[in-house]
Design an enzyme around this catalytic site. Structure first.
Site, PDB file in Angstrom:
ATOM      1  N   TYR A  26      -1.586   0.809  10.625  1.00 20.93           N
ATOM      2  CA  TYR A  26      -1.714   0.075   9.365  1.00 20.93           C
ATOM      3  C   TYR A  26      -0.515   0.383   8.459  1.00 20.93           C
ATOM      4  O   TYR A  26       0.088  -0.531   7.872  1.00 20.93           O
ATOM      5  CB  TYR A  26      -3.016   0.477   8.684  1.00 20.93           C
ATOM      6  CG  TYR A  26      -3.180  -0.026   7.271  1.00 20.93           C
ATOM      7  CD1 TYR A  26      -3.577  -1.333   7.025  1.00 20.93           C
ATOM      8  CD2 TYR A  26      -2.959   0.809   6.181  1.00 20.93           C
ATOM      9  CE1 TYR A  26      -3.732  -1.803   5.728  1.00 20.93           C
ATOM     10  CE2 TYR A  26      -3.121   0.356   4.885  1.00 20.93           C
ATOM     11  CZ  TYR A  26      -3.505  -0.952   4.663  1.00 20.93           C
ATOM     12  OH  TYR A  26      -3.654  -1.396   3.370  1.00 20.93           O
TER      13      TYR A  26
ATOM     14  N   SER B  48       0.847  -1.194   0.000  1.00 23.57           N
ATOM     15  CA  SER B  48       0.000   0.000   0.000  1.00 23.57           C
ATOM     16  C   SER B  48       0.877   1.235   0.000  1.00 23.57           C
ATOM     17  O   SER B  48       1.979   1.229   0.563  1.00 23.57           O
ATOM     18  CB  SER B  48      -0.908   0.009   1.234  1.00 23.57           C
ATOM     19  OG  SER B  48      -1.556   1.260   1.383  1.00 23.57           O
TER      20      SER B  48
END
Length: 251
Positions: free
Chosen positions: A157, A144
């Site tokens: 995250y 990501s």
């Protein structure tokens, strides 16, 4: 073996209910993939995904797989590879977590890290060894852009994805010249069930767009893919923004 265009004829998905993974599997089945393994926690959603791919003409199998049980990974994945060569492993499992809640609950924060990073390290190493043993194949890892630089809004995250991204790059270097291709995929905000409750970020994309980028990356044997491609330039600039300025940006 892969076809003449570098696309897999057999596929193993770790995280078999991931929307990005299923969009990728659908795309590859339409191209040439004929054997698909969907590995994930047993659920109606996993069986529904398998049925959808069977309807497209693929020979689909499911396997019980838990990212949080690394002690089982070698056995579970070993049984799959024992059934025949796998041209591509797509490591697609992960959780977003709830930043505000997880900051107050370290156990929940650790679960994000264990799922997104520790589980992926285990499954990635087991898969890489199996691909190397058969002498060919691709390992595609969903990372990501959140891992590019820590942001106040999602640093738990993001840190797990930063670790995963670095691990994948190093694994790719370790496997260079062995016949195994490693590719890290860095999507931005993806419109999916996981992000449905969040405010949409600029340059948002879709699972189908990520799947398209993965196919192109396989054809090109890319080592890193950004989705959308413009994020590569954006993140390159953001990495060099002074920290005091960066923390005040609304990102």
């Amino acid at each position: 073996m892969k076809d003449a265009f570098g696309l897999p004829q057999s596929l193993l998905v770790l995280g078999g209910t991931s929307e990005i993974a299923l969009a990728t599997a659908r795309r590859l089945v339409v191209r040439r993939a004929r054997t698909v393994w969907l590995a994930g926690r047993p659920s109606p959603a996993l069986e529904s995904a398998a049925a959808e791919l069977r309807a497209l003409g693929a020979d689909v199998h499911t396997a019980a797989f838990d990212a949080l049980d690394p002690e089982s990974h070698e056995t579970v994945l070993g049984k799959i590879f024992a059934q025949g060569d796998i041209d591509m492993v797509l490591l697609a499992f992960g959780i977003l977590g709830d930043q505000a809640h997880d900051e107050r609950d370290p156990v929940a924060a650790v679960r994000v890290a264990q799922t997104n990073y520790t589980g992926a390290v285990s499954a990635g190493l087991v898969s890489a060894r199996a691909l190397q043993a058969q002498g060919h194949g691709s390992l595609v890892v969903l990372s990501s852009v959140a891992g590019e630089r820590a942001r106040r809004a999602n640093f738990i995250y993001g840190s797990s994805k930063a670790g995963l991204d670095t691990f994948t790059q190093g694994l790719g270097d370790a496997l260079h010249g062995t016949g195994v291709h490693v590719m890290v995929v860095r999507p931005g905000f993806v419109r999916s069930r996981m992000t449905a409750a969040l405010e949409e970020a600029p340059l948002a994309t879709t699972p189908e767009a990520v799947a398209t980028a993965i196919e192109l990356g396989l054809r090109r044997r890319s080592e890193a893919v950004w989705v959308p491609g413009a994020l590569r330039v954006v993140m390159s600039a953001l990495r060099h923004v002074p920290r005091g300025v960066f923390r005040r940006l609304s990102l």
